[in-house]
Design an enzyme around this catalytic site. Structure first.
Site, mmCIF file in Angstrom:
data_model
loop_
_atom_site.group_PDB
_atom_site.id
_atom_site.type_symbol
_atom_site.label_atom_id
_atom_site.label_comp_id
_atom_site.label_asym_id
_atom_site.label_seq_id
_atom_site.Cartn_x
_atom_site.Cartn_y
_atom_site.Cartn_z
ATOM 1 N N GLY A 216 -15.475 -3.289 75.390
ATOM 2 C CA GLY A 216 -14.594 -2.960 74.730
ATOM 3 C C GLY A 216 -14.165 -1.623 74.792
ATOM 4 O O GLY A 216 -13.969 -1.146 75.695
ATOM 5 N N SER A 217 -13.843 -0.817 73.845
ATOM 6 C CA SER A 217 -13.347 0.395 73.825
ATOM 7 C C SER A 217 -14.082 1.477 74.298
ATOM 8 O O SER A 217 -13.640 2.291 74.539
ATOM 9 C CB SER A 217 -12.784 0.645 72.376
ATOM 10 N N THR A 218 -15.351 1.345 74.462
ATOM 11 C CA THR A 218 -16.148 2.288 75.405
ATOM 12 C C THR A 218 -15.721 2.551 76.664
ATOM 13 O O THR A 218 -15.834 3.419 77.351
ATOM 14 C CB THR A 218 -17.815 1.804 75.284
ATOM 15 N N PHE A 219 -15.003 1.297 77.256
ATOM 16 C CA PHE A 219 -14.342 1.559 78.645
ATOM 17 C C PHE A 219 -13.400 2.416 78.665
ATOM 18 O O PHE A 219 -13.166 2.739 79.742
ATOM 19 C CB PHE A 219 -14.079 0.051 79.009
ATOM 20 N N LYS A 220 -12.578 2.908 77.581
ATOM 21 C CA LYS A 220 -11.638 3.744 77.521
ATOM 22 C C LYS A 220 -11.895 5.037 78.132
ATOM 23 O O LYS A 220 -11.159 5.661 78.666
ATOM 24 C CB LYS A 220 -10.869 4.046 76.206
#
Length: 484
Positions: A216-220
């Site tokens: 999810g957005s942690t990968f951003k």
């Protein structure tokens, strides 16, 4: 000698020669193979004829040995608070062998390793009872307990690392199990293990190391690092070329953002603060699949990690343009272990240096002499110190005034990133709640954490990284800081 007697003598001589050849073949060529054969019960009897060495946390054993009755195996393994430590130690069973540290360090723990040859030889002359050596781990007991308490009855995992050394400080997986219940070789032990294996919640699965999730957005934060490292952007506060709506390439589908947030041409700092899908999806597309793969592999993706326990490879795939854009925001076929995301956070916290994660600090002989000490090892440099500090500023904004405020710790600088990862066909399943973070004090960063929570009982709209996962990460970080 007549002819028949001569033939008999020659035949007998050939038989004796064949016997000698066979005897020497067994004693010298196949000796190790036969000694270690799984069906050689005498080897197993000797293995359990003495107390096994211990696995140590914070200077104290979390394992032990007890005498058994009604078996030719004299001792069996027991654990102190088995469910708490099973994700670290694995199991050691008279009937089902061993796993994780109990397996990898079996030679030291049984006392049969070549490093302990002198101790074994000396005990033959002194008459001392044979015992195994000890394995001293890097684990922080307070952090491990905070991780388990935070996860509670929910499925999930926590991995915490010292960014400066790579030492694993916590490794939690829930639901867990007690390895003591099948440490023997009775029918009761067999039934207990079968019950665990058939449990639909998979308590024996180490979710911190062996389960991969969409991040999810942690990968951003990885996509932001790729943008800086490849020169796509260099000022984290300058506007990006990010129109709204932004349509996924080669499609007519707009990439939506969650809620009414200011994402049009948002700076990298603001895009991470509000978790703008459109900004980071376009960044991933602008860089292209090849450069995104190159950046992720610098963080450790696409290969197994050994701690020494093996962690499954996290995957950033070769893919087409629209899928690569989705992978850049942590969706599509992008999958990762909690350990890998803790490594990402630790590299950013450590000014771009990624250290090899490990959880064996020392090996001790039975007399407590240290026979091995781990030396920290740099695994790579995923991003420059300058760019790492820029990402730090972005992550610290997320915690101070963005979606990660639940991770704040008084008097401590905390950087983090929330994530709510979709999964299931057409996002049909309840999402996973993620949070990655680090804490920074005057002496540097002592801890980086990744938390993933699978809360099947929560209302779908209540599942968020900031709400479910961030408080767990905060408590784990605080436990490490308070123990210093």
């Amino acid at each position: 000698m007549n002819k028949p007697l001569r033939r008999i003598a020659i035949f007998c001589g050939v038989l004796v020669l064949a016997l000698l050849v066979r005897d020497n073949w067994l004693q010298y060529v196949r000796a190790d193979e036969l000694n270690n054969h799984k069906h050689n019960r005498r080897v197993q009897i000797e293995r359990y004829a003495h107390e096994r060495g211990n696995i140590i946390v914070d200077g104290n054993p979390v394992t032990g040995s007890v005498e058994t009755t009604g078996s030719d195996f004299k001792y069996k393994r027991v654990w102190k608070d088995g469910p708490l430590w099973a994700p670290v130690t694995g199991y050691s069973s008279q009937a089902f062998d061993a796993s994780q540290l109990e397996s990898l360090e079996d030679g030291i723990l049984t006392g049969n390793d070549d490093q302990l040859f002198f101790d074994r030889t000396l005990s033959m002359f002194t008459g001392e009872k044979k015992t195994g050596g000890n394995i001293v781990t890097t684990l922080n007991g307070a952090a491990q307990r905070a991780a388990f308490k935070g996860l509670g009855s929910k499925k999930g995992a926590v991995a915490a690392i010292d960014p400066q050394t790579g030492a694993i400080l916590a490794l939690a997986s829930t639901p867990s199990y007690d390895p003591s219940v099948f440490a023997g070789n009775s029918l009761k032990d067999s039934d207990a293990r079968q019950k665990l294996l058939k449990d639909k919640d998979k308590p024996m699965l180490n979710r911190a190391l062996r389960e991969t999730y969409p991040p999810g957005s942690t990968f951003k934060v990885v996509t932001a690092a790729a943008a800086l490292e490849n020169g796509l952007y260099d000022d984290i506060d300058a506007k990006t070329d990010s129109p709204l709506p932004w349509t996924l390439p080669q499609t007519t589908v707009p990439l939506k953002n969650e809620g009414n947030i200011p994402c049009e041409n948002a700076s990298l700092r603001e895009a991470l603060r509000w978790s703008c899908n459109s900004v980071f999806g376009k960044v991933s597309d602008d860089l292209g699949n090849e450069k995104m793969i190159e950046q992720t592999e610098k963080f450790g993706f696409n290969k197994e990690i050994f701690t020494p326990v093996r962690a499954d490879a996290s995957i950033y795939p070769k893919d087409n343009r629209p899928q690569n854009a989705m992978a850049g925001i942590g969706q599509a076929s992008n999958r990762t272990t909690p350990l890998q995301m803790a490594m990402v956070a630790s590299a950013i916290a450590n000014d771009g240096k990624l250290m090899q994660p490990y959880m064996v600090a020392e090996r001790q002989a039975p007399n407590l002499d240290v026979i091995y000490t781990h030396e920290k090892e740099q695994l790579g440099q995923p991003l420059s110190g300058e760019n790492a500090q820029k990402v730090q500023q972005m992550m610290e904004t997320v915690v101070s005034e963005g979606t990660g405020t639940n991770a704040r710790i008084d008097g401590v600088t905390v950087g983090g990133k929330t994530g709510t990862a979709q999964h299931g066909l057409n996002n049909s399943e309840k999402p996973y709640a993620w949070f990655i973070s680090y804490a920074r004090t005057d002496s540097g960063s002592p801890v980086a954490v990744a938390v993933v929570v699978e809360d099947g009982n929560a209302n779908r709209d209540d599942i968020s990284g900031g709400g479910l996962a961030a408080p767990i990460a905060r408590n784990v970080m605080k436990a490490v800081i308070d123990s210093k």
